[in-house]
Design an enzyme around this catalytic site. Sequence first.
Site, PDB file in Angstrom:
ATOM      1  N   ASP A   1       0.874  -1.161   0.000  1.00  0.00           N
ATOM      2  CA  ASP A   1       0.000   0.000   0.000  1.00  0.00           C
ATOM      3  C   ASP A   1       0.922   1.225   0.000  1.00  0.00           C
ATOM      4  OD1 ASP A   1      -2.102   1.713   0.021  1.00  0.00           O
ATOM      5  OD2 ASP A   1      -3.143   0.773   1.694  1.00  0.00           O
TER       6      ASP A   1
HETATM    7  C1  BGC Z   1      -4.909   3.377  -0.008  1.00  0.00           C
HETATM    8  C2  BGC Z   1      -5.014   2.387  -1.133  1.00  0.00           C
HETATM    9  C3  BGC Z   1      -4.789   3.069  -2.449  1.00  0.00           C
HETATM   10  C4  BGC Z   1      -3.451   3.793  -2.429  1.00  0.00           C
HETATM   11  C5  BGC Z   1      -3.141   4.528  -3.717  1.00  0.00           C
HETATM   12  C6  BGC Z   1      -3.636   4.205  -0.085  1.00  0.00           C
HETATM   13  O1  BGC Z   1      -3.672   5.222   0.840  1.00  0.00           O
HETATM   14  O2  BGC Z   1      -4.959   2.689   1.231  1.00  0.00           O
HETATM   15  O3  BGC Z   1      -6.263   1.768  -1.103  1.00  0.00           O
HETATM   16  O4  BGC Z   1      -4.844   2.148  -3.485  1.00  0.00           O
HETATM   17  O5  BGC Z   1      -3.463   4.729  -1.368  1.00  0.00           O
HETATM   18  O6  BGC Z   1      -4.006   5.587  -3.898  1.00  0.00           O
END
Ligand code: BGC
Length: 749
Positions: free
Chosen positions: A294
Amino acid sequence: MNYLLNILKIIVVIIISSLTFTLFSFYIGSKYDTISLKADREIYGEEYWKINTDSLAEVLLEQMSLDEKIDQMYGEKMINSIPKFFGSYLFNNRFAHIFAGKNNRLNIPPWVLSDGPRGARVLDKEVNAVTTFPVAMARAASWNINLENEVHKVIAMEMRANKTNYAATPCINLLRHPGWGRAQETYGEDPWLLGEFGLAAVKAIQSHNVMACPKHFALNSLENSRWVLNVEVDERTLREVYLPHFKKVIKEGKPASIMSAYNKVNGEYCGSNKMLLTDILRDDWGFKGFISTDWMYGLYNGLDGIKAGLNVEMPWQDEYNYKSIEDGIIRGEIKESDIDKLVLNTLKTRLKYAFSFDSIDYNESIVLRNEHIKLARNAAEESMVLLKNDNILPFKKEKNIKVAVIGEIANMENTGDLGSSNSTPPYVVSPYEGIKLYNEKLNNKVVFDDASDINKAVDIAKNSDQVVLVVGYTYKDEGEYILTKGEMLKSAEAKELVGVKGIGGDRINLSLRDEDEILINKVSEANKNLVVVYVGGSAIDMRKWEGNVPSIIFSWYSGMEGGNALARILYGDVNPSGKLPFTIAENPDDYPYFNPYTDSITYGYYHGYSLFEKYKKEIAYPFGHGLSYSTFKYENFNLVNYNPQDSILYFSVDLTNNSNIGGKEISQLYLGLENSEIDRPLKLLRDFKKNYFNANEKKTIHFKIDKRDLNYFNAEKNKWMNENIKYNFYVGGSSDNVKLLKISEFIYQ
Ligand code: BGC
């Protein structure tokens, strides 16, 4: 004086650095304008999709230096991505294209992520808006996996048109507690429903050659402390409750990628959790794609990530840096062959997509096509849940009457949170706008009141013939927990950010705002021709007002066409057919323990309907509940032609629409485990069907259960096992036992 001078200096520094940031971000952005995400035709020929990409990946890997291999293991270099990322966010309010894994020397095209649980998030320069659907929780309430497939095909096509080829969706984390801020992004409390929806999404995304990346692996069901939270879970709970949907999506959907979660599981961060990433995902389930973290706080130690089997750090190079990896190799802690293995997973997967054949030219004209907008309305219509209806709905289509639409959020663009699942629609039809437009043809006067003065709102309701009260939440109350622009600049340390006041996040209190509760009760005293429309992503506590109102609709964050969908349901042009993808407790204290400000929590075996049934807790509305303007009757539930040798059990039930209105019914098949000799839930969802019935039509509905889906996980023996007991099966229109038909005494052989 000095003080003023210092302030002036700070302002000048801020302005200059902002300008530099913008210029730099424009420069970096424009550099990438023409980057192709597909194989280069000039190099690989017009028929590049015929090339064996697995062999090509191996050849390319052999030609790479160690640094080039490491370059395949992160998004972009910080020097590029940070200004681009923050520049786009701060100045253009856009999410940047992050080009991962590009290698000019070897002509390897990059992959580019777009989030998108409710519509493509990353916009290309030429595109200002995309189709914005109801949130995932709403679509789960449709229980229509074909619809989910259609929705994700559109999202994927629009992602391609926006020059992205990697979808950070679907989110298939389990809704353990309704307070979870990101509830709206997922598909409810039930592993079976989650698995079916996740699978439909992944298949659709990949059918347009976009790499799907289900997320967040695993146990990411709490928002505010996600960066520091350690989730303790026992093996059986993990395998039976929190992972079955991931397993189904991985094994049957074969997604190109998967995203690890921020939190720890049993003491180890998911980004470097070998048990999750290698032992379960690769060795047990046979995952062949690549794992990415993530974003930003997903990995804390590069060598641990490598040892655990993590392929890519996103969005920029931090822990997967040349020095620590090279030092690790020199010290003998890791081997270059470990790197090769990880890079090969990524290369093989993404080359397959970069070299795939496309019959469609994904350009801007694909975005927001009429059929996409119609699908957005259709999805909203199928997902709204008629929770309660004491002969109020559908409203009569009377002419020349007065309709009141009341509530602070009744005329607001309210499509969900502002976190990574945000999407930019060209317009949003609010509940008021939809109802007003609908009533134009009936020559009715529609009055909107924002209820800032409750007495005035009550007066309007009193003097109206029909009243629609819209209550619920916005991005400020729930959603991905995001930091304001100022807070984001304050600290780069995940730990320091927990508890900082951001926007969205978890809901500790499950009630509506006090003013809304007062408003509902007062308006319901003034006029009983009333429907309460709730906008939000999960369950609420309705104890203070539910008994006083005749009719309730859960309309969710219903996307760009939500207001039109709502009007068509209110007036009966569309017969409601959504059902709850979660249980609503009578008393919120009966949900599992939930604390958004903790760094440690234990996830137990029971949650959702399994918990309420096992411990006989009172339910306000059961999982799977939702009313229709039709009435359905179930009869003749049978286990069809059972042969002990078969691995599949087939069932049928006769279902009749006992009304003069055509409508859809969601029939649910549950496995009953009351005779289990070990501690198991009383019943579990194992199949469901959604069918349309003409007025008074009767049909036979068919279901099946794979016998393996009767099994439980034996943690001591580390394997799935069956019980030699009498199983029960139930069928009906909700999980409510009273209304279910039952077959008992099936013995597993
Ligand atoms: C989120 C993800 C997301 C990523 C990219 C993170 O903060 O938890 O779900 O895909 O950001 O935007």
